[in-house]
Write a protein that holds these residues in place. Structure first.
Motif, short mmCIF file in Angstrom:
data_model
loop_
_atom_site.label_atom_id
_atom_site.label_comp_id
_atom_site.label_asym_id
_atom_site.label_seq_id
_atom_site.Cartn_x
_atom_site.Cartn_y
_atom_site.Cartn_z
N GLN A 48 -22.47 -5.65 -24.41
CA GLN A 48 -23.15 -6.65 -25.25
C GLN A 48 -23.11 -8.05 -24.62
N ARG A 49 -22.20 -8.23 -23.66
CA ARG A 49 -22.04 -9.54 -23.04
C ARG A 49 -22.75 -9.63 -21.69
N ILE A 50 -23.59 -8.62 -21.40
CA ILE A 50 -24.30 -8.59 -20.12
C ILE A 50 -25.81 -8.59 -20.39
N THR A 51 -26.54 -9.47 -19.68
CA THR A 51 -28.00 -9.50 -19.79
C THR A 51 -28.60 -9.21 -18.42
N PHE A 52 -29.64 -8.37 -18.39
CA PHE A 52 -30.38 -8.17 -17.15
C PHE A 52 -31.70 -8.92 -17.24
N GLU A 53 -31.95 -9.77 -16.23
CA GLU A 53 -33.19 -10.55 -16.21
C GLU A 53 -34.22 -9.84 -15.36
N ILE A 54 -35.40 -9.66 -15.94
CA ILE A 54 -36.48 -9.04 -15.18
C ILE A 54 -37.64 -10.02 -15.10
N THR A 55 -38.47 -9.89 -14.06
CA THR A 55 -39.64 -10.75 -13.95
C THR A 55 -40.88 -9.88 -13.98
N GLU A 56 -41.95 -10.53 -14.38
CA GLU A 56 -43.21 -9.83 -14.30
C GLU A 56 -43.51 -9.69 -12.81
N SER A 57 -43.82 -8.49 -12.40
CA SER A 57 -43.95 -8.23 -10.98
C SER A 57 -45.16 -8.92 -10.37
N ALA A 58 -44.94 -9.47 -9.16
CA ALA A 58 -46.07 -10.07 -8.46
C ALA A 58 -46.93 -8.99 -7.83
N THR A 59 -46.29 -7.91 -7.46
CA THR A 59 -47.08 -6.80 -6.92
C THR A 59 -47.15 -5.70 -7.98
N LYS A 112 -30.90 -0.59 -22.75
CA LYS A 112 -30.67 -1.04 -24.13
C LYS A 112 -29.79 -0.04 -24.88
N ALA A 113 -30.00 1.25 -24.60
CA ALA A 113 -29.20 2.27 -25.27
C ALA A 113 -27.72 2.16 -24.88
N LEU A 114 -27.46 1.59 -23.71
CA LEU A 114 -26.06 1.36 -23.30
C LEU A 114 -25.48 0.12 -23.97
N GLY A 115 -26.32 -0.62 -24.70
CA GLY A 115 -25.85 -1.82 -25.40
C GLY A 115 -26.09 -3.10 -24.62
N LEU A 116 -26.78 -2.99 -23.48
CA LEU A 116 -27.02 -4.17 -22.65
C LEU A 116 -28.21 -4.97 -23.19
N LYS A 117 -28.29 -6.25 -22.76
CA LYS A 117 -29.42 -7.09 -23.20
C LYS A 117 -30.43 -7.25 -22.06
N VAL A 118 -31.67 -7.56 -22.43
CA VAL A 118 -32.72 -7.73 -21.43
C VAL A 118 -33.45 -9.07 -21.65
N ALA A 119 -33.62 -9.83 -20.57
CA ALA A 119 -34.35 -11.11 -20.65
C ALA A 119 -35.59 -11.05 -19.78
N LEU A 120 -36.67 -11.68 -20.24
CA LEU A 120 -37.86 -11.81 -19.40
C LEU A 120 -37.84 -13.20 -18.75
N ASP A 121 -37.72 -13.20 -17.42
CA ASP A 121 -37.54 -14.41 -16.63
C ASP A 121 -38.90 -15.04 -16.30
N ASP A 122 -38.89 -16.31 -15.93
CA ASP A 122 -40.10 -17.00 -15.44
C ASP A 122 -41.26 -16.83 -16.42
N PHE A 123 -40.96 -16.88 -17.70
CA PHE A 123 -41.99 -16.58 -18.69
C PHE A 123 -43.13 -17.59 -18.62
N GLY A 124 -44.34 -17.08 -18.65
CA GLY A 124 -45.50 -17.96 -18.69
C GLY A 124 -46.21 -18.09 -17.36
N THR A 125 -45.58 -17.63 -16.28
CA THR A 125 -46.21 -17.80 -14.98
C THR A 125 -47.01 -16.58 -14.57
N GLY A 126 -46.77 -15.47 -15.21
CA GLY A 126 -47.39 -14.22 -14.73
C GLY A 126 -48.75 -13.98 -15.34
N TYR A 127 -49.26 -12.83 -15.03
CA TYR A 127 -50.62 -12.52 -15.41
C TYR A 127 -50.69 -11.91 -16.80
N SER A 128 -49.63 -11.23 -17.22
CA SER A 128 -49.72 -10.55 -18.51
C SER A 128 -48.44 -10.73 -19.33
N SER A 129 -47.94 -11.98 -19.35
CA SER A 129 -46.70 -12.26 -20.05
C SER A 129 -46.70 -11.75 -21.49
#
Ligand code: C2E
Ligand code: CA
Ligand code: CA
Length: 443
Positions: free
Chosen positions: A310-321, A336-353
């Motif tokens: 619960q104290r770990i977040t994985f940051e992902i970005t919208e892929s450039a490729t 998520k099923a393991l209880g981990l958190k997920v963040a969307l990084d660089d929000f707003g710069t991609g094509y399909s945020s």
């Protein structure tokens, strides 16, 4: 029917079947669709001794900065794609891979020069001014060209090489560049650092630094983002984004990410022993998300270091490729099923945020520094940040602003309702021991 003609017919039927259309005209498809179309085209070309071409088109805008902040670049891409409609051959397929890059598949070519002709045509089409809203927008289309079998064996490799070729065209200020194997070592992401990086990971000679994230409500540092650092022998410090790009191209990203995850988890446990209790965010590359073994590896690391997921977040970005979105979502659901958190990084710069917010299992949005940096001077960027905060909160997501450099911006972000702030205003990323001192020195 002469055999040559027959082959061509089979090719167009097959290519049409891929996108499920009658192939009366060239077609825009999804990113995932493109990868499978490339694979089908390669399979057919292997059988028929034909050539497959890929064009990576970069739309270079002279008014770059302005283009990056407004919604205009998404609009521009829509117009550009519309122009391509019907202009290419029936079997050709294309898709946007970011706000400024289009990839075009030319299956079943007889000769390499056909790819150059197609590139010429695309350039002529896209050079003409675009009328968007009230303004006229001009772009310089630059094309990277790759061919199968000369420049790569598999779809992903060809896409990376097409991107490198377009990068070479941009840096040499020419309209087109056909990929050459030397480009890999010439390209500034490559720099001959591939082998030294592999060695550095093996011998533990890379580092993680940790950048504080401060909760605005309480003023407390509640988490840190782990960022990779490497001082390469005979070269000096290598930018983190370059380290990642080298690792991705050379196939060491899996090993690097394993190292990052284990190092960050171990560090969290060590800090805890010292009475420093912070969440940790770790960045993942799109390539990591394509690996279905990632969740097991993370689960193992959780067990090894005894961290609380619960104290770990994985940051992902919208892929450039291009990536396989469904596969990525499946991997994220297992995290998520393991209880981990997920963040969307660089929000707003991609094509399909927005479609990411809708389809990905997220806990957090990180507003890109591009919007944060102009927030005091640009009413438009204030509106964008306010909308992102509202959007995030309506999806029950926490909002982090990154790249916050001074008090004026900090105050503005507080007003706009951001939850957490990360940036030089508090601290750059620090080595683990410095971070511990920084924490102790805080009131
Ligand atoms: P990112 O995830 O968006 O990380 C934030 C970047 O902003 C970091 O650059 C950080 O040092 C920088 N930064 C922090 N505060 C400020 C500020 O106030 N102003 C400005 N102008 N910049 C600030 P860095 O460390 O060079 O990392 C660059 C990118 O490399 C990261 O962007 C991330 O995409 C990637 N990266 C770094 N470490 C890893 C890793 O372990 N794995 C993966 N996959 N990617 C990583
Ligand atoms: Ca990040
Ligand atoms: Ca970021």
């Amino acid at each position: 029917m002469p055999s040559d003609q027959k082959l061509q017919t089979i090719a167009s039927i097959k290519a049409a079947g891929v996108a499920g259309s009658d192939a009366a005209e060239s077609q825009q498809i999804t990113r995932e669709g493109l990868i499978s179309s490339i694979n089908n085209a390669l399979e057919f070309a292997r059988m028929s001794q034909r050539i497959v071409g890929l064009l990576m088109v970069h739309l270079i805008r002279p008014d770059k900065l302005e283009a990056m902040v407004g919604a205009a670049s998404g609009e521009l891409m829509k117009h550009a794609l519309l122009r391509l409609q019907g202009a290419l051959r029936g079997a050709d397929r294309y898709t946007a891979v970011s706000d400024e890059k289009i990839i075009i598949l030319l299956p079943n070519l007889k000769s390499a020069s056909q790819a150059n002709l197609a590139a010429d045509k695309v350039q002529r089409l896209l050079e003409e001014e675009f009328s968007i809203g009230q303004s006229l927008v001009h772009v310089r289309p630059v094309v990277g060209i790759v061919l199968f079998p000369d420049h790569g064996e598999i779809a992903e490799e060809l896409v990376v090489h097409a991107d490198i070729a377009a990068g070479v065209a941009v840096s040499q200020d020419v309209a087109q560049h056909s990929f050459q194997h030397e480009d890999r070592s010439d390209s500034d992401v490559y720099l001959g650092l591939e082998a030294p990086l592999r060695e550095a990971i093996r011998t533990n000679r890379i580092q993680l630094h940790y950048q504080p994230q401060v909760q605005l409500k309480s003023g407390k540092c509640v988490s840190v983002e782990a960022l990779v650092r490497w001082d390469a022998p005979d070269y000096g410090p290598v930018a983190a984004s370059t380290i990642i790009r080298i690792a991705e191209i050379s196939g060491t990203i899996g090993t690097l990410t394993d190292w990052v995850i284990n190092t960050a988890f171990r560090q969290q446990t060590e800090w805890k022993k010292l009475g420093i209790d912070v969440n940790i965010s770790v960045n993942l590359s799109t390539i990591n998300l394509a690996n279905s073994e990632l969740p097991e590896k993370i689960q193992q690391a959780i067990g090894t270091w005894g961290v609380d997921p619960q104290r770990i977040t994985f940051e992902i970005t919208e892929s450039a490729t291009i990536g396989d979105t469904q596969r990525s979502i499946a991997v994220l659901n297992r995290l998520k099923a393991l209880g981990l958190k997920v963040a969307l990084d660089d929000f707003g710069t991609g094509y399909s945020s927005l479609s990411y917010v809708k389809n990905f299992p997220l806990d957090e949005l990180k507003i890109d520094k591009l919007f944060v940096q102009n927030i005091c001077d640009s009413a438009a960027d204030q509106k964008i940040v306010r909308s992102i905060v509202a959007l995030a909160h309506s999806f029950n997501l926490q909002v982090v602003a990154e790249g916050v450099e001074d008090d004026a911006r900090l105050r503005e972000l507080k007003k706009l309702g951001c939850d957490l702030v990360q940036g030089y205003v508090f601290s750059p990323a620090l080595p683990a021991s410095h971070f511990a001192n920084w924490m102790r020195a805080r009131p």
